[in-house]
Design a protein around this motif. Structure first.
Motif, mmCIF file in Angstrom:
data_model
loop_
_atom_site.group_PDB
_atom_site.id
_atom_site.type_symbol
_atom_site.label_atom_id
_atom_site.label_comp_id
_atom_site.label_asym_id
_atom_site.label_seq_id
_atom_site.Cartn_x
_atom_site.Cartn_y
_atom_site.Cartn_z
ATOM 1 N N ARG A 147 0.865 -1.178 0.000
ATOM 2 C CA ARG A 147 0.000 0.000 0.000
ATOM 3 C C ARG A 147 0.910 1.240 0.000
ATOM 4 O O ARG A 147 1.654 1.461 0.960
ATOM 5 C CB ARG A 147 -0.910 0.003 1.234
ATOM 6 N N ILE A 148 0.827 1.999 -1.084
ATOM 7 C CA ILE A 148 1.732 3.135 -1.243
ATOM 8 C C ILE A 148 0.917 4.395 -1.508
ATOM 9 O O ILE A 148 0.023 4.412 -2.360
ATOM 10 C CB ILE A 148 2.727 2.886 -2.392
ATOM 11 N N GLY A 149 1.233 5.428 -0.763
ATOM 12 C CA GLY A 149 0.509 6.682 -0.888
ATOM 13 C C GLY A 149 0.913 7.465 -2.125
ATOM 14 O O GLY A 149 2.095 7.578 -2.447
ATOM 15 N N THR A 150 -0.071 7.995 -2.823
ATOM 16 C CA THR A 150 0.161 8.863 -3.977
ATOM 17 C C THR A 150 -0.748 10.084 -3.845
ATOM 18 O O THR A 150 -1.707 10.087 -3.081
ATOM 19 C CB THR A 150 -0.140 8.152 -5.309
ATOM 20 N N VAL A 151 -0.447 11.123 -4.602
ATOM 21 C CA VAL A 151 -1.283 12.325 -4.615
ATOM 22 C C VAL A 151 -2.150 12.309 -5.858
ATOM 23 O O VAL A 151 -1.658 12.069 -6.963
ATOM 24 C CB VAL A 151 -0.422 13.606 -4.570
ATOM 25 N N ARG A 152 -3.436 12.549 -5.664
ATOM 26 C CA ARG A 152 -4.393 12.492 -6.760
ATOM 27 C C ARG A 152 -3.993 13.451 -7.880
ATOM 28 O O ARG A 152 -3.727 14.629 -7.652
ATOM 29 C CB ARG A 152 -5.788 12.844 -6.247
ATOM 30 N N GLY A 153 -3.931 12.926 -9.102
ATOM 31 C CA GLY A 153 -3.623 13.755 -10.252
ATOM 32 C C GLY A 153 -2.148 13.846 -10.591
ATOM 33 O O GLY A 153 -1.794 14.318 -11.670
ATOM 34 N N TYR A 154 -1.273 13.400 -9.674
ATOM 35 C CA TYR A 154 0.165 13.471 -9.948
ATOM 36 C C TYR A 154 0.594 12.290 -10.801
ATOM 37 O O TYR A 154 0.165 11.156 -10.582
ATOM 38 C CB TYR A 154 0.974 13.408 -8.648
ATOM 39 N N LYS A 155 1.454 12.568 -11.776
ATOM 40 C CA LYS A 155 2.113 11.488 -12.504
ATOM 41 C C LYS A 155 3.349 11.091 -11.709
ATOM 42 O O LYS A 155 4.033 11.936 -11.145
ATOM 43 C CB LYS A 155 2.514 11.957 -13.906
ATOM 44 N N ASN A 156 3.646 9.808 -11.665
ATOM 45 C CA ASN A 156 4.808 9.317 -10.934
ATOM 46 C C ASN A 156 5.821 8.737 -11.918
ATOM 47 O O ASN A 156 6.224 9.408 -12.852
ATOM 48 C CB ASN A 156 4.354 8.319 -9.871
ATOM 49 N N GLU A 157 6.188 7.508 -11.737
ATOM 50 C CA GLU A 157 7.083 6.833 -12.694
ATOM 51 C C GLU A 157 6.235 5.928 -13.573
ATOM 52 O O GLU A 157 5.243 5.354 -13.115
ATOM 53 C CB GLU A 157 8.142 6.053 -11.908
ATOM 54 N N ASP A 158 6.596 5.756 -14.855
ATOM 55 C CA ASP A 158 5.728 5.063 -15.809
ATOM 56 C C ASP A 158 5.370 3.655 -15.376
ATOM 57 O O ASP A 158 4.195 3.269 -15.369
ATOM 58 C CB ASP A 158 6.384 5.032 -17.195
ATOM 59 N N MET A 159 6.367 2.837 -15.013
ATOM 60 C CA MET A 159 6.076 1.470 -14.618
ATOM 61 C C MET A 159 5.293 1.435 -13.311
ATOM 62 O O MET A 159 4.371 0.620 -13.145
ATOM 63 C CB MET A 159 7.372 0.663 -14.491
ATOM 64 N N PHE A 160 5.643 2.313 -12.390
ATOM 65 C CA PHE A 160 4.894 2.398 -11.133
ATOM 66 C C PHE A 160 3.427 2.697 -11.420
ATOM 67 O O PHE A 160 2.524 2.029 -10.897
ATOM 68 C CB PHE A 160 5.503 3.484 -10.245
ATOM 69 N N ASP A 161 3.166 3.691 -12.272
ATOM 70 C CA ASP A 161 1.784 4.056 -12.583
ATOM 71 C C ASP A 161 1.059 2.921 -13.297
ATOM 72 O O ASP A 161 -0.148 2.720 -13.089
ATOM 73 C CB ASP A 161 1.753 5.319 -13.442
ATOM 74 N N LEU A 162 1.765 2.160 -14.119
ATOM 75 C CA LEU A 162 1.150 1.025 -14.797
ATOM 76 C C LEU A 162 0.744 -0.041 -13.788
ATOM 77 O O LEU A 162 -0.357 -0.602 -13.873
ATOM 78 C CB LEU A 162 2.122 0.443 -15.822
ATOM 79 N N LEU A 163 1.622 -0.329 -12.824
ATOM 80 C CA LEU A 163 1.294 -1.337 -11.817
ATOM 81 C C LEU A 163 0.159 -0.873 -10.912
ATOM 82 O O LEU A 163 -0.640 -1.680 -10.438
ATOM 83 C CB LEU A 163 2.532 -1.678 -10.985
ATOM 84 N N VAL A 164 0.069 0.443 -10.692
ATOM 85 C CA VAL A 164 -1.073 0.977 -9.942
ATOM 86 C C VAL A 164 -2.351 0.782 -10.758
ATOM 87 O O VAL A 164 -3.379 0.333 -10.245
ATOM 88 C CB VAL A 164 -0.858 2.467 -9.621
ATOM 89 N N ALA A 165 -2.282 1.114 -12.054
ATOM 90 C CA ALA A 165 -3.463 1.017 -12.919
ATOM 91 C C ALA A 165 -3.970 -0.415 -13.042
ATOM 92 O O ALA A 165 -5.176 -0.644 -13.182
ATOM 93 C CB ALA A 165 -3.150 1.584 -14.299
ATOM 94 N N THR A 166 -3.046 -1.382 -12.993
ATOM 95 C CA THR A 166 -3.444 -2.793 -13.114
ATOM 96 C C THR A 166 -3.719 -3.437 -11.756
ATOM 97 O O THR A 166 -4.012 -4.626 -11.694
ATOM 98 C CB THR A 166 -2.353 -3.591 -13.849
ATOM 99 N N GLY A 167 -3.612 -2.661 -10.688
ATOM 100 C CA GLY A 167 -3.957 -3.165 -9.370
ATOM 101 C C GLY A 167 -2.866 -3.932 -8.649
ATOM 102 O O GLY A 167 -3.085 -4.441 -7.554
#
Length: 249
Positions: A147-167
Protein backbone atom coordinates in the motif's frame (compact mmCIF):
# COMPACT_ATOMS: atom_id res chain seq x y z
CA UNK A 1 -12.82 88.62 -38.41
CA UNK A 2 -12.16 85.97 -41.04
CA UNK A 3 -8.48 85.81 -40.08
CA UNK A 4 -9.43 85.46 -36.42
CA UNK A 5 -11.83 82.60 -37.22
CA UNK A 6 -9.22 80.89 -39.38
CA UNK A 7 -6.68 81.16 -36.57
CA UNK A 8 -9.17 79.63 -34.16
CA UNK A 9 -9.85 76.77 -36.57
CA UNK A 10 -6.13 76.12 -36.99
CA UNK A 11 -5.60 76.16 -33.24
CA UNK A 12 -8.54 73.79 -32.81
CA UNK A 13 -7.13 71.44 -35.45
CA UNK A 14 -3.75 71.50 -33.74
CA UNK A 15 -5.49 70.67 -30.46
CA UNK A 16 -7.28 67.73 -32.09
CA UNK A 17 -4.01 66.49 -33.58
CA UNK A 18 -2.25 66.65 -30.21
CA UNK A 19 -5.22 64.99 -28.49
CA UNK A 20 -5.31 62.20 -31.09
CA UNK A 21 -1.57 61.67 -30.69
CA UNK A 22 -1.96 61.38 -26.92
CA UNK A 23 -4.78 58.87 -27.36
CA UNK A 24 -2.64 56.81 -29.72
CA UNK A 25 0.27 56.91 -27.27
CA UNK A 26 -1.99 55.83 -24.44
CA UNK A 27 -3.44 53.01 -26.54
CA UNK A 28 0.06 51.93 -27.51
CA UNK A 29 1.11 51.91 -23.85
CA UNK A 30 -1.92 49.81 -22.95
CA UNK A 31 -1.16 47.41 -25.81
CA UNK A 32 2.42 46.96 -24.55
CA UNK A 33 1.17 46.39 -21.02
CA UNK A 34 -1.36 43.85 -22.27
CA UNK A 35 1.33 42.07 -24.26
CA UNK A 36 3.56 41.87 -21.22
CA UNK A 37 0.78 40.40 -19.06
CA UNK A 38 -0.94 38.34 -21.77
CA UNK A 39 0.72 35.05 -20.87
CA UNK A 40 -1.19 33.46 -18.01
CA UNK A 41 0.10 30.19 -16.60
CA UNK A 42 -1.29 27.95 -13.89
CA UNK A 43 0.57 25.97 -11.26
CA UNK A 44 0.11 24.48 -7.82
CA UNK A 45 1.35 25.18 -4.32
CA UNK A 46 4.27 22.74 -4.02
CA UNK A 47 6.93 24.07 -1.66
CA UNK A 48 9.85 24.45 -1.82
CA UNK A 49 9.47 24.49 -5.63
CA UNK A 50 6.43 26.83 -5.68
CA UNK A 51 4.76 28.64 -2.79
CA UNK A 52 1.16 29.79 -2.37
CA UNK A 53 1.95 33.31 -3.61
CA UNK A 54 3.48 32.00 -6.84
CA UNK A 55 7.08 32.49 -5.70
CA UNK A 56 9.74 29.79 -5.53
CA UNK A 57 12.66 28.63 -7.66
CA UNK A 58 10.62 26.74 -10.25
CA UNK A 59 8.20 29.62 -10.82
CA UNK A 60 11.09 32.09 -10.85
CA UNK A 61 12.86 30.00 -13.50
CA UNK A 62 9.79 30.17 -15.76
CA UNK A 63 9.55 33.94 -15.30
CA UNK A 64 13.24 34.36 -16.05
CA UNK A 65 13.07 32.27 -19.23
CA UNK A 66 10.15 34.31 -20.60
CA UNK A 67 11.76 37.60 -19.54
CA UNK A 68 14.68 36.85 -21.86
CA UNK A 69 12.19 37.25 -24.72
CA UNK A 70 10.73 40.44 -23.23
CA UNK A 71 7.59 38.67 -21.99
CA UNK A 72 6.03 38.91 -18.56
CA UNK A 73 3.90 36.10 -17.14
CA UNK A 74 1.07 35.99 -14.65
CA UNK A 75 1.27 32.79 -12.60
CA UNK A 76 -1.87 31.60 -10.83
CA UNK A 77 -1.74 28.99 -8.06
CA UNK A 78 -4.60 26.49 -7.95
CA UNK A 79 -5.22 22.93 -6.73
CA UNK A 80 -3.47 20.70 -9.25
CA UNK A 81 -6.59 19.30 -10.94
CA UNK A 82 -7.94 22.80 -11.50
CA UNK A 83 -4.56 24.09 -12.68
CA UNK A 84 -4.43 21.36 -15.34
CA UNK A 85 -8.06 21.83 -16.39
CA UNK A 86 -7.77 25.61 -16.73
CA UNK A 87 -4.67 25.35 -18.89
CA UNK A 88 -6.24 22.69 -21.10
CA UNK A 89 -9.74 24.13 -21.50
CA UNK A 90 -9.69 27.90 -20.92
CA UNK A 91 -8.31 29.95 -23.82
CA UNK A 92 -7.22 32.67 -21.39
CA UNK A 93 -4.34 30.46 -20.22
CA UNK A 94 -1.19 29.56 -22.12
CA UNK A 95 -0.16 26.50 -20.08
CA UNK A 96 0.54 24.77 -16.78
CA UNK A 97 3.73 23.79 -14.98
CA UNK A 98 5.67 21.93 -13.65
CA UNK A 99 4.65 18.72 -15.41
CA UNK A 100 6.47 15.45 -15.89
CA UNK A 101 6.42 14.28 -19.49
CA UNK A 102 3.59 11.94 -20.42
CA UNK A 103 2.83 10.67 -23.94
CA UNK A 104 -0.81 10.34 -22.88
CA UNK A 105 -0.96 14.12 -22.43
CA UNK A 106 1.37 15.04 -25.30
CA UNK A 107 -0.63 16.34 -28.26
CA UNK A 108 2.36 15.58 -30.48
CA UNK A 109 2.48 11.93 -29.38
CA UNK A 110 -0.34 9.69 -28.12
CA UNK A 111 -2.36 12.35 -26.30
CA UNK A 112 -4.21 15.54 -27.03
CA UNK A 113 -4.08 17.74 -23.93
CA UNK A 114 -0.99 19.90 -24.33
CA UNK A 115 2.31 20.73 -26.00
CA UNK A 116 5.36 19.93 -23.88
CA UNK A 117 8.28 22.31 -23.67
CA UNK A 118 11.87 21.22 -23.51
CA UNK A 119 12.90 20.45 -19.89
CA UNK A 120 13.95 23.25 -17.57
CA UNK A 121 14.58 21.39 -14.29
CA UNK A 122 14.54 18.01 -12.57
CA UNK A 123 12.58 16.33 -9.77
CA UNK A 124 14.11 13.35 -7.95
CA UNK A 125 11.18 11.26 -6.75
CA UNK A 126 11.28 8.27 -4.43
CA UNK A 127 9.66 6.74 -1.39
CA UNK A 128 9.20 8.23 2.04
CA UNK A 129 9.14 5.42 4.60
CA UNK A 130 9.26 4.69 8.31
CA UNK A 131 12.78 4.58 9.68
CA UNK A 132 11.77 1.51 11.66
CA UNK A 133 10.36 -0.32 8.64
CA UNK A 134 12.22 0.55 5.42
CA UNK A 135 11.01 -0.76 2.08
CA UNK A 136 13.48 -3.21 0.53
CA UNK A 137 13.25 -3.22 -3.25
CA UNK A 138 15.42 -3.53 -6.33
CA UNK A 139 12.97 -3.12 -9.20
CA UNK A 140 9.55 -1.52 -9.24
CA UNK A 141 7.84 -4.88 -9.49
CA UNK A 142 9.11 -5.57 -5.97
CA UNK A 143 6.65 -2.96 -4.72
CA UNK A 144 3.69 -5.10 -5.81
CA UNK A 145 1.11 -5.78 -3.12
CA UNK A 146 2.30 -2.85 -0.99
CA UNK A 147 0.00 0.00 0.00
CA UNK A 148 1.73 3.14 -1.24
CA UNK A 149 0.51 6.68 -0.89
CA UNK A 150 0.16 8.86 -3.98
CA UNK A 151 -1.28 12.33 -4.62
CA UNK A 152 -4.39 12.49 -6.76
CA UNK A 153 -3.62 13.76 -10.25
CA UNK A 154 0.17 13.47 -9.95
CA UNK A 155 2.11 11.49 -12.50
CA UNK A 156 4.81 9.32 -10.93
CA UNK A 157 7.08 6.83 -12.69
CA UNK A 158 5.73 5.06 -15.81
CA UNK A 159 6.08 1.47 -14.62
CA UNK A 160 4.89 2.40 -11.13
CA UNK A 161 1.78 4.06 -12.58
CA UNK A 162 1.15 1.03 -14.80
CA UNK A 163 1.29 -1.34 -11.82
CA UNK A 164 -1.07 0.98 -9.94
CA UNK A 165 -3.46 1.02 -12.92
CA UNK A 166 -3.44 -2.79 -13.11
CA UNK A 167 -3.96 -3.17 -9.37
CA UNK A 168 -0.60 -4.78 -8.58
CA UNK A 169 0.43 -1.82 -6.44
CA UNK A 170 -2.27 -0.66 -4.06
CA UNK A 171 -2.23 3.13 -4.33
CA UNK A 172 -3.85 5.08 -1.51
CA UNK A 173 -4.67 8.49 -2.95
CA UNK A 174 -4.72 11.72 -0.97
CA UNK A 175 -4.88 15.38 -1.93
CA UNK A 176 -1.43 16.37 -0.66
CA UNK A 177 2.08 15.19 0.17
CA UNK A 178 1.54 16.29 3.78
CA UNK A 179 -1.43 13.94 4.17
CA UNK A 180 0.57 11.10 2.63
CA UNK A 181 3.27 11.54 5.27
CA UNK A 182 0.67 11.64 8.03
CA UNK A 183 -0.87 8.42 6.68
CA UNK A 184 2.61 6.90 6.73
CA UNK A 185 3.11 7.85 10.39
CA UNK A 186 -0.30 6.38 11.21
CA UNK A 187 0.58 3.05 9.59
CA UNK A 188 -2.04 3.35 6.86
CA UNK A 189 0.54 2.88 4.09
CA UNK A 190 3.97 1.28 3.75
CA UNK A 191 5.50 4.20 1.83
CA UNK A 192 4.60 7.41 0.02
CA UNK A 193 5.78 8.63 -3.39
CA UNK A 194 7.26 12.10 -3.02
CA UNK A 195 9.81 14.51 -4.48
CA UNK A 196 12.99 14.51 -2.37
CA UNK A 197 13.10 18.29 -1.93
CA UNK A 198 9.42 18.38 -1.00
CA UNK A 199 9.99 15.66 1.59
CA UNK A 200 12.92 17.54 3.14
CA UNK A 201 10.97 20.80 3.17
CA UNK A 202 7.87 19.31 4.81
CA UNK A 203 9.65 17.56 7.64
CA UNK A 204 11.62 20.74 8.31
CA UNK A 205 8.72 23.22 8.28
CA UNK A 206 5.36 21.49 8.98
CA UNK A 207 5.05 21.33 12.76
CA UNK A 208 3.48 17.88 13.27
CA UNK A 209 5.80 16.34 10.66
CA UNK A 210 8.77 18.20 12.12
CA UNK A 211 7.99 16.69 15.54
CA UNK A 212 7.93 13.21 13.99
CA UNK A 213 10.85 13.75 11.60
CA UNK A 214 13.01 11.14 13.35
CA UNK A 215 10.45 8.50 12.45
CA UNK A 216 10.58 9.24 8.74
CA UNK A 217 13.28 8.82 6.12
CA UNK A 218 13.70 8.87 2.34
CA UNK A 219 14.40 5.50 0.76
CA UNK A 220 17.94 5.22 -0.59
CA UNK A 221 16.72 4.12 -4.03
CA UNK A 222 15.00 6.64 -6.31
CA UNK A 223 11.97 5.81 -8.43
CA UNK A 224 13.00 8.27 -11.14
CA UNK A 225 14.43 11.71 -11.83
CA UNK A 226 11.86 13.16 -14.25
CA UNK A 227 12.29 16.54 -15.93
CA UNK A 228 10.13 19.58 -15.34
CA UNK A 229 8.25 20.89 -18.38
CA UNK A 230 5.72 23.57 -19.13
CA UNK A 231 2.66 21.95 -20.70
CA UNK A 232 1.40 24.58 -23.14
CA UNK A 233 -2.18 24.66 -24.33
CA UNK A 234 -2.74 22.77 -27.56
CA UNK A 235 -3.65 25.90 -29.52
CA UNK A 236 -1.97 28.52 -31.75
CA UNK A 237 -1.46 30.69 -28.65
CA UNK A 238 0.12 27.75 -26.85
CA UNK A 239 2.47 27.08 -29.77
CA UNK A 240 3.59 30.71 -29.85
CA UNK A 241 4.14 30.70 -26.08
CA UNK A 242 6.16 27.49 -26.28
CA UNK A 243 8.29 28.91 -29.08
CA UNK A 244 9.08 31.99 -26.99
CA UNK A 245 9.82 29.86 -23.92
CA UNK A 246 12.20 27.57 -25.78
CA UNK A 247 13.98 30.49 -27.40
CA UNK A 248 14.50 31.85 -23.89
CA UNK A 249 15.91 28.59 -22.54
Amino acid sequence: MVRCLAARVQNYLRYLAVFAALLMLQASSHAVAETKTALRLTTLEWPPHIFADGSGPVADAVREIFSRKGLAVTIEVHPWHRAVALAAENKAYAGVFPEYYSPRADAEADGHRCLFSRPFGKSPIGLAELSSNPVIWDKIGDLADLRIGTVRGYKNEDMFDLLVATGRIHAVETTSDEQNLRNLLQGKIAAAVIDLQVFEHLIATTQDLKDAAGKLQFNSRLLAIPDFHVCFQNSPQGRRAREAFEEGL
